[in-house]
Scaffold this active site. Structure first.
Site, PDB file in Angstrom:
ATOM      1  N   GLY A  11       5.161   1.168   9.096  1.00 22.99           N
ATOM      2  CA  GLY A  11       4.289   0.899   8.520  1.00 22.99           C
ATOM      3  C   GLY A  11       3.780  -0.582   8.865  1.00 22.99           C
ATOM      4  CG  MET A  16       3.908  -6.226   1.941  1.00 26.74           C
ATOM      5  SD  MET A  16       4.575  -7.959   2.115  1.00 26.74           S
ATOM      6  CE  MET A  16       5.622  -7.715   2.967  1.00 26.74           C
ATOM      7  NE  ARG A  38      -1.571   7.200   6.412  1.00 31.41           N
ATOM      8  CZ  ARG A  38      -0.707   8.353   5.297  1.00 31.41           C
ATOM      9  NH1 ARG A  38       0.040   9.398   5.538  1.00 31.41           N
ATOM     10  NH2 ARG A  38      -1.084   7.889   4.167  1.00 31.41           N
ATOM     11  CG  ASN A 127       8.871  -9.819  -6.183  1.00 33.87           C
ATOM     12  OD1 ASN A 127       9.016 -10.371  -5.055  1.00 33.87           O
ATOM     13  ND2 ASN A 127       8.310  -9.844  -6.761  1.00 33.87           N
ATOM     14  CG  HIS A 158       0.162  -6.852  -8.207  1.00 35.07           C
ATOM     15  ND1 HIS A 158       1.001  -6.842  -9.209  1.00 35.07           N
ATOM     16  CD2 HIS A 158       0.154  -7.351  -7.109  1.00 35.07           C
ATOM     17  CE1 HIS A 158       1.601  -7.467  -9.202  1.00 35.07           C
ATOM     18  NE2 HIS A 158       1.755  -7.615  -8.229  1.00 35.07           N
ATOM     19  CG  HIS A 159      -4.033  -6.648  -3.613  1.00 33.97           C
ATOM     20  ND1 HIS A 159      -4.361  -5.178  -3.738  1.00 33.97           N
ATOM     21  CD2 HIS A 159      -2.882  -6.590  -4.006  1.00 33.97           C
ATOM     22  CE1 HIS A 159      -3.032  -4.566  -3.143  1.00 33.97           C
ATOM     23  NE2 HIS A 159      -2.089  -5.797  -3.710  1.00 33.97           N
ATOM     24  CE  LYS A 162       1.594  -3.005  -7.585  1.00 31.32           C
ATOM     25  NZ  LYS A 162       2.559  -2.689  -6.460  1.00 31.32           N
TER      26      LYS A 162
HETATM   27  N1  LIG Z   1       9.618  -5.128  -2.662  1.00 31.13           N
HETATM   28  C1  LIG Z   1       8.404  -6.470  -2.405  1.00 31.13           C
HETATM   29  O1  LIG Z   1       8.798  -7.179  -2.319  1.00 31.13           O
HETATM   30  C2  LIG Z   1       6.873  -6.028  -2.144  1.00 31.13           C
HETATM   31  C3  LIG Z   1       6.195  -6.739  -1.960  1.00 31.13           C
HETATM   32  C4  LIG Z   1       4.636  -6.356  -1.647  1.00 31.13           C
HETATM   33  C5  LIG Z   1       4.635  -4.490  -1.506  1.00 31.13           C
HETATM   34  N2  LIG Z   1       5.361  -4.043  -1.831  1.00 31.13           N
HETATM   35  C6  LIG Z   1       5.147  -2.734  -2.422  1.00 31.13           C
HETATM   36  O2  LIG Z   1       5.469  -2.220  -0.582  1.00 31.13           O
HETATM   37  C7  LIG Z   1       3.937  -1.393  -0.020  1.00 31.13           C
HETATM   38  C8  LIG Z   1       3.400  -1.630   0.706  1.00 31.13           C
HETATM   39  O3  LIG Z   1       2.282  -2.179   0.579  1.00 31.13           O
HETATM   40  P1  LIG Z   1       0.931  -3.144   1.477  1.00 31.13           P
HETATM   41  O4  LIG Z   1       0.309  -4.394   0.153  1.00 31.13           O
HETATM   42  O5  LIG Z   1       1.327  -3.347   2.799  1.00 31.13           O
HETATM   43  O6  LIG Z   1       0.623  -2.099   1.375  1.00 31.13           O
HETATM   44  P2  LIG Z   1      -0.682  -1.415   2.935  1.00 31.13           P
HETATM   45  O7  LIG Z   1      -1.611  -2.205   3.264  1.00 31.13           O
HETATM   46  O8  LIG Z   1      -0.916  -0.105   2.316  1.00 31.13           O
HETATM   47  O9  LIG Z   1       0.378  -1.271   3.546  1.00 31.13           O
HETATM   48  C9  LIG Z   1       1.303   0.309   3.863  1.00 31.13           C
HETATM   49  C10 LIG Z   1       0.791   1.014   4.875  1.00 31.13           C
HETATM   50  O10 LIG Z   1       2.155   2.372   5.655  1.00 31.13           O
HETATM   51  C11 LIG Z   1       1.726   2.956   5.898  1.00 31.13           C
HETATM   52  N3  LIG Z   1       1.609   3.905   6.074  1.00 31.13           N
HETATM   53  C12 LIG Z   1       1.911   5.081   5.068  1.00 31.13           C
HETATM   54  N4  LIG Z   1       2.553   6.354   5.454  1.00 31.13           N
HETATM   55  C13 LIG Z   1       2.842   6.020   6.514  1.00 31.13           C
HETATM   56  C14 LIG Z   1       3.620   6.907   7.001  1.00 31.13           C
HETATM   57  N5  LIG Z   1       4.001   8.204   6.776  1.00 31.13           N
HETATM   58  N6  LIG Z   1       4.004   6.168   8.570  1.00 31.13           N
HETATM   59  C15 LIG Z   1       3.274   5.322   8.867  1.00 31.13           C
HETATM   60  N7  LIG Z   1       3.506   4.859   8.163  1.00 31.13           N
HETATM   61  C16 LIG Z   1       2.390   5.010   6.811  1.00 31.13           C
HETATM   62  C17 LIG Z   1      -0.318   2.782   5.651  1.00 31.13           C
HETATM   63  O11 LIG Z   1      -1.125   3.529   6.918  1.00 31.13           O
HETATM   64  P3  LIG Z   1      -2.275   3.921   6.118  1.00 31.13           P
HETATM   65  O12 LIG Z   1      -3.045   3.327   5.908  1.00 31.13           O
HETATM   66  O13 LIG Z   1      -2.398   5.428   7.249  1.00 31.13           O
HETATM   67  O14 LIG Z   1      -1.924   4.989   4.874  1.00 31.13           O
HETATM   68  C18 LIG Z   1      -0.407   1.136   5.955  1.00 31.13           C
HETATM   69  O15 LIG Z   1      -0.549   1.093   6.818  1.00 31.13           O
HETATM   70  C19 LIG Z   1       3.960  -0.763  -1.580  1.00 31.13           C
HETATM   71  O16 LIG Z   1       4.563   0.655  -2.233  1.00 31.13           O
HETATM   72  C20 LIG Z   1       3.178  -2.313  -2.417  1.00 31.13           C
HETATM   73  O17 LIG Z   1       4.026  -1.892  -3.269  1.00 31.13           O
HETATM   74  C21 LIG Z   1       6.416  -4.653  -2.344  1.00 31.13           C
END
Ligand SMILES: NC(=O)c1ccc[n+]([C@@H]2O[C@H](COP(=O)([O-])OP(=O)(O)OC[C@H]3O[C@@H](n4cnc5c(N)ncnc54)[C@H](OP(=O)(O)O)[C@@H]3O)[C@@H](O)[C@H]2O)c1
Length: 272
Positions: A11, A16, A38, A127, A158-159, A162
């Site tokens: 992703g 992230m 994707r 986290n 959160h923003h 989310k």
């Molecule tokens: N554990 C932690 O510390 C922590 C911290 C921050 C965020 N998170 C979690 O991490 C996840 C992502 O957060 P984010 O804020 O970065 O979201 P985001 O900006 O929506 O990023 C997710 C990325 O993954 C891509 N993606 C989705 N399905 C895919 C696939 N099958 N193959 C390749 N890429 C794919 C999305 O593409 P598209 O835009 O095309 O869908 C997007 O680019 C969420 O679940 C969030 O809750 C966790």
């Protein structure tokens, strides 16, 4: 000097994903060897570093994980539950370690991650920030002492983009608290409270409240409200870089410490 840890980023165009590329590229102990998005993305083949706004990385954006996994020792995945679950069989087949940051899994999804961790090393955390992991440690200690005398409420913000609610971090926070006070979260979690005459609060309830707005990176507040006083614990993330730094630290830990198959938490990575 040890060879840099070869990391692939899932992703890579996500919020992230970009932060992971930035943090990874700046770390001399790390080499970003693959990045994917994707297959439908219109940006495939373009340089992932340039797409992330950090200058050329010489890593073209791929439309899937195959080649990135092949070149890497560990993949970092912050995507969506569907995408993460699709990555598991491939990581198993290629025997690659995973650092998973995706949140919003269903209980049955966790079973799949756990099953995979019998064969490959996986770090899973809702986290990756050091501060939040310290918060969990502190909350466990506090809740074991305050027990039933203080009402516990968790408030997260959160923003506005989310998708899951409450945040994975709020859920883990509530689980830490429930465990510490010896309650079943499934029975005692209260997700927001409705308007109207809802009756008095049962002391066993653990409240979870969601706020969404603007570009808030992630705030978590835990309230212990007792008779004549209250305690508040608050963590605020200023940028996503703290999550990316933690995830890269976890990836390096898996490889440099030659971790065997198993499911690890950030607490293991941090050594507490
Ligand atoms: N554990 C932690 O510390 C922590 C911290 C921050 C965020 N998170 C979690 O991490 C996840 C992502 O957060 P984010 O804020 O970065 O979201 P985001 O900006 O929506 O990023 C997710 C990325 O993954 C891509 N993606 C989705 N399905 C895919 C696939 N099958 N193959 C390749 N890429 C794919 C999305 O593409 P598209 O835009 O095309 O869908 C997007 O680019 C969420 O679940 C969030 O809750 C966790």
């Amino acid at each position: 000097v040890a060879a840099p840890v070869r990391i692939a980023v899932a992703g890579a165009l996500g919020k992230m994903g970009r932060s992971l590329l930035k943090v990874g590229a700046a770390d001399p102990q790390v080499k970003i060897v693959g990045a994917w998005q994707r297959p439908e993305s219109s940006l495939l083949g373009k340089d992932s570093g340039e797409l992330a706004g950090i200058g050329r990385l010489e890593v073209p954006l791929a439309g899937g994980p195959q080649e990135a996994l092949f070149k890497s020792q560990v993949a970092i995945d912050f995507t969506s539950p569907t995408a993460t679950l699709k990555l598991l069989p491939l990581a198993l087949q290629m025997k690659r370690s995973l650092v998973i940051g995706t949140t919003g899994f269903e209980p049955k999804d966790f079973a799949q991650v756990k099953a995979a961790a019998k064969k490959i090393p996986i770090v899973l955390s809702s986290n990756y920030s050091v501060g939040v992991n310290l918060l969990w440690k502190a909350l466990d200690m506090v809740a074991r002492i305050t027990r039933d005398d203080y009402d516990i409420e968790v408030i997260e913000a959160h923003h506005n983009a989310k998708k899951d609610s409450p945040s994975g971090t709020a859920m883990t926070t509530a689980e830490v608290l429930a465990k510490a006070v010896g309650r079943d979260l499934g029975t005692w979690a209260r997700y927001g409270r409705a308007k109207g005459n809802i009756g008095a609060r049962d002391f066993r309830e653990i409240g979870l409240h969601t706020v969404r707005g603007g570009d808030i990176v992630g705030d978590h507040t835990v309230l212990f409200a007792g008779k004549g006083e209250r305690l508040e614990f608050k963590h605020q993330a200023h940028s996503r870089d703290n999550f990316a730094l933690g995830a890269v630290r976890a990836a390096k830990w898996l490889v440099q410490k030659k971790k065997k198959a198993g499911l690890y938490a950030m607490a293991d990575v941090l050594g507490f």
